[in-house]
Design a protein around this motif. Structure first.
Motif, PDB file in Angstrom:
ATOM      1  N   ILE A  38      -0.690  -1.378  -4.034  1.00 42.91           N
ATOM      2  CA  ILE A  38       0.175  -0.210  -4.217  1.00 42.91           C
ATOM      3  C   ILE A  38       1.604  -0.690  -4.392  1.00 42.91           C
ATOM      4  O   ILE A  38       2.078  -1.545  -3.634  1.00 42.91           O
ATOM      5  N   ILE A  56      -2.037  10.037  -2.007  1.00 43.75           N
ATOM      6  CA  ILE A  56      -1.803   9.738  -0.597  1.00 43.75           C
ATOM      7  C   ILE A  56      -0.330   9.920  -0.249  1.00 43.75           C
ATOM      8  O   ILE A  56       0.532   9.988  -1.124  1.00 43.75           O
ATOM      9  N   ALA A  68      -5.702  -1.367   1.575  1.00 42.47           N
ATOM     10  CA  ALA A  68      -4.727  -1.775   0.567  1.00 42.47           C
ATOM     11  C   ALA A  68      -3.562  -2.543   1.186  1.00 42.47           C
ATOM     12  O   ALA A  68      -3.368  -2.567   2.409  1.00 42.47           O
ATOM     13  N   LYS A 119      -1.568   0.910  -8.100  1.00 45.24           N
ATOM     14  CA  LYS A 119      -1.236   2.312  -7.877  1.00 45.24           C
ATOM     15  C   LYS A 119       0.267   2.424  -7.625  1.00 45.24           C
ATOM     16  O   LYS A 119       0.881   1.524  -7.047  1.00 45.24           O
ATOM     17  N   THR A 136      -2.215  -0.909   7.421  1.00 47.02           N
ATOM     18  CA  THR A 136      -1.935  -1.246   6.029  1.00 47.02           C
ATOM     19  C   THR A 136      -0.628  -2.021   5.954  1.00 47.02           C
ATOM     20  O   THR A 136       0.432  -1.480   6.267  1.00 47.02           O
ATOM     21  N   SER A 158       1.099   1.907   8.913  1.00 48.74           N
ATOM     22  CA  SER A 158       1.476   0.830   8.006  1.00 48.74           C
ATOM     23  C   SER A 158       2.518  -0.026   8.704  1.00 48.74           C
ATOM     24  O   SER A 158       3.604   0.459   9.036  1.00 48.74           O
ATOM     25  N   TRP A 177      -7.021   3.371   0.888  1.00 44.00           N
ATOM     26  CA  TRP A 177      -5.655   3.024   1.265  1.00 44.00           C
ATOM     27  C   TRP A 177      -5.593   2.272   2.593  1.00 44.00           C
ATOM     28  O   TRP A 177      -4.592   1.614   2.875  1.00 44.00           O
TER      29      TRP A 177
END
Length: 548
Positions: free
Chosen positions: A59, A274, A21, A106, A371, A333, A18
């Motif tokens: 994702i 996650i 990602a 995902k 992310t 993120s 992740w």
């Protein structure tokens, strides 16, 4: 720690998937309508999953689609384990999930745990009496002797955070709308009920959760009043809102929340799933670091810090450096757009923003350590829609009009086909209007243009995956004059990558000796030239290079 020119410490370890990602946020009401009612739905998302996969993201975050009276458009949940008929059925969700997994995507779904709808059966029961089985599942309090609320806590959406209930002759707490009562997380059964509902979706195969308002779960048991703010929160609250006038010491971000997040992490570990948590706090960077520390709570914190009206190279650098200083091994993120803020093309690009700005901003977001989270339509360089007062749906905007017009301007339908009714979003009038300028930038139009913002997004998202320095490397910033942001990404065993971005709408140049001799990565496809040590960037330009 933040790396400096003379201090590159430690070897990078292979991060979890992740961390490499890219997240793409879908706001389901506005993505694709499949049944002609003017509201997007789950089958509509399934229909467009191939489009999402074509972007090169990993994702898909889907905003709430659970049963709800929709007073806050799904963020007021009345059943955590079912799909609202507006959006489809559980079977529709299962089909969406299966198709996404077949495409290598995902699925991460929104969980609104801190509060629910007043129509949720839990609250319906709780408000009936002071001695029923769920009487203490919500935050109830007697009035003060003069009948006023128990303290000075405020609602994010305006007014007191307390609503009088005539049945119990008590106040109940609501951090948001009065129709969104806050759950009492000090009650173990409340925590378990939420863990059970999360397990319901994990059993269906979801890959993770985005936890809405995740630092609002607990409140001060003594219900102490908040003191005045010494520094106003301007990142998550408009300056017209008195909510920012308080230091939110007692109504949220309580220490007990850390243990609850650990329980969530234990549950997620059972399924290899996650969690990313939305953090809005007076000291948001500190809370984000705390909530992602020690690899036993959130996997990532979702930051509001780049969702502000303020934009400058100094500001972006400061936010990233401060987080890195305080992160304690956690992860962030970074997002520059979502369903709650003015679109970045208008908010940061201003009146002179062009598709070139959108390309530069995406490249910048992908160059930061963390992310990236992209919001639907930003890959099309969509601007903020100007919504007439009579078309406003957002209760937040209705309350604070005209100084704050609400969040509808970033929530308008995705434009798919320029010449179709309502830009191909629906066959009938949608819940929010489709601006003509959005239709002109529809997916089908940009598909055919090699240099479109959309095709650039597809290109650079895939290009980034070739460079582990950009997904796993540490980050260093260089001193540069405004509006230039210059940085380097370092990963042992790989050549360092340097990058510079012009956030302004005029050409700029500066001396950059640290980049001398770098090989330009022309595949990035952004205009910029390095001659020796002199870097020249056009308006909204950028430059990437690889150091030997």
């Amino acid at each position: 720690m933040v790396l400096t020119e003379s201090n590159i410490e430690g070897a990078a370890t292979a991060p979890q998937w992740w961390r490499e990602a890219v997240i793409y946020q879908v706001y389901p009401r506005s993505f694709q309508d499949s049944n002609g009612d003017g509201i997007g739905d789950l089958p509509g998302i399934t229909k467009q999953l191939d489009y999402i996969a074509s972007l090169g993201v990993d994702i898909v975050w889907i905003s709430p689609f659970f049963k709800s009276p929709m007073k806050d458009f799904g963020y007021d949940v009345s059943d955590y384990c079912d799909v609202d008929p507006l959006f489809g059925t559980l079977e529709d969700f299962d089909r969406l999930l299966a198709r996404a997994h077949a495409l290598g995507l995902k699925i991460m779904i929104d969980q609104v745990l801190s509060h629910c709808s007043e129509q949720h059966p839990w609250f319906v029961e709780s408000r009936q009496s002071r001695d029923n089985p769920k009487a203490d599942w919500y935050v109830w309090s007697d009035p003060q002797p003069d009948g006023t609320p128990p303290n000075n806590w405020l609602s994010v959406f305006g007014g007191s955070a307390w609503q009088w209930d005539a049945r119990r002759r008590q106040y109940y707490m609501h951090n948001f709308l009065a129709s969104q009562p806050d759950l009492n997380f000090h009650h173990p059964e409340v925590q378990q009920a939420h863990l059970d509902s999360m397990r319901f979706w994990l059993e269906r195969g979801v890959d993770g959760f985005r936890l809405d308002a995740c630092n609002f779960h607990f409140h001060d048991r003594q219900l102490r009043s908040n003191p005045p703010a010494t520094n106003r929160d301007t990142k998550t609250v408009q300056d017209t809102n008195p909510y920012g006038m308080q230091a939110h010491v007692y109504d949220k971000t309580q220490p007990e929340n850390l243990r609850f997040l650990e329980k969530i992490r234990s549950l997620l570990n059972e399924y290899g799933a996650i969690a990313i948590g939305e953090v809005g706090a007076d000291d948001s960077l500190g809370v984000m670091a705390e909530y992602t520390a020690d690899d036993n709570k959130l996997h990532m914190a979702y930051s509001f810090n780049l969702l502000t009206p303020e934009v400058s190279a100094h500001y972006i650098r400061t936010q990233v450096e401060e987080f890195e200083t305080r992160v304690k091994g956690g992860w962030v993120s970074w997002s520059v757009g979502n369903h709650d803020v003015v679109r970045v093309m208008s908010r940061w690009g201003g009146k002179n923003a062009t598709p070139q700005f959108a390309k530069m901003m995406l490249a910048l977001q992908l160059a930061l350590k963390g992310t990236p989270c992209l919001y639907q339509g930003d890959e099309l360089a969509l601007t903020e829609a100007d919504i007439a007062y009579e078309d406003i749906q957002d209760p937040y905007g209705i309350t604070f009009w005209p100084e704050f017009k609400g969040r509808d301007g970033c929530r308008t339908p995705m434009p798919w086909l320029a010449d179709a009714p309502y830009a191909g979003f629906s066959e009938h009038k949608p819940w929010l209007p489709v601006p003509p300028e959005h239709a002109a930038n529809a997916v089908a139009v940009q598909d055919q243009l090699a240099d479109s913002a959309l095709n650039y997004a597809r290109h650079i998202l895939r290009w980034r995956k070739q460079f582990p320095q950009l997904t796993r490397g540490e980050i260093v910033f260089f001193d540069a004059p405004e509006p230039i942001l210059a940085l380097r990404r370092d990963l042992p065993g790989h050549a360092s990558i340097v990058a510079a971005f012009n956030l302004g709408d005029q050409p700029v140049s500066f001396s950059w000796p640290q980049a001398e001799g770098a090989r330009q990565l022309t595949e990035v496809g952004l205009p910029g030239t390095l001659n020796g040590t002199e870097l020249e960037l056009p308006a909204f330009g950028a430059w990437f290079g690889e150091l030997a």
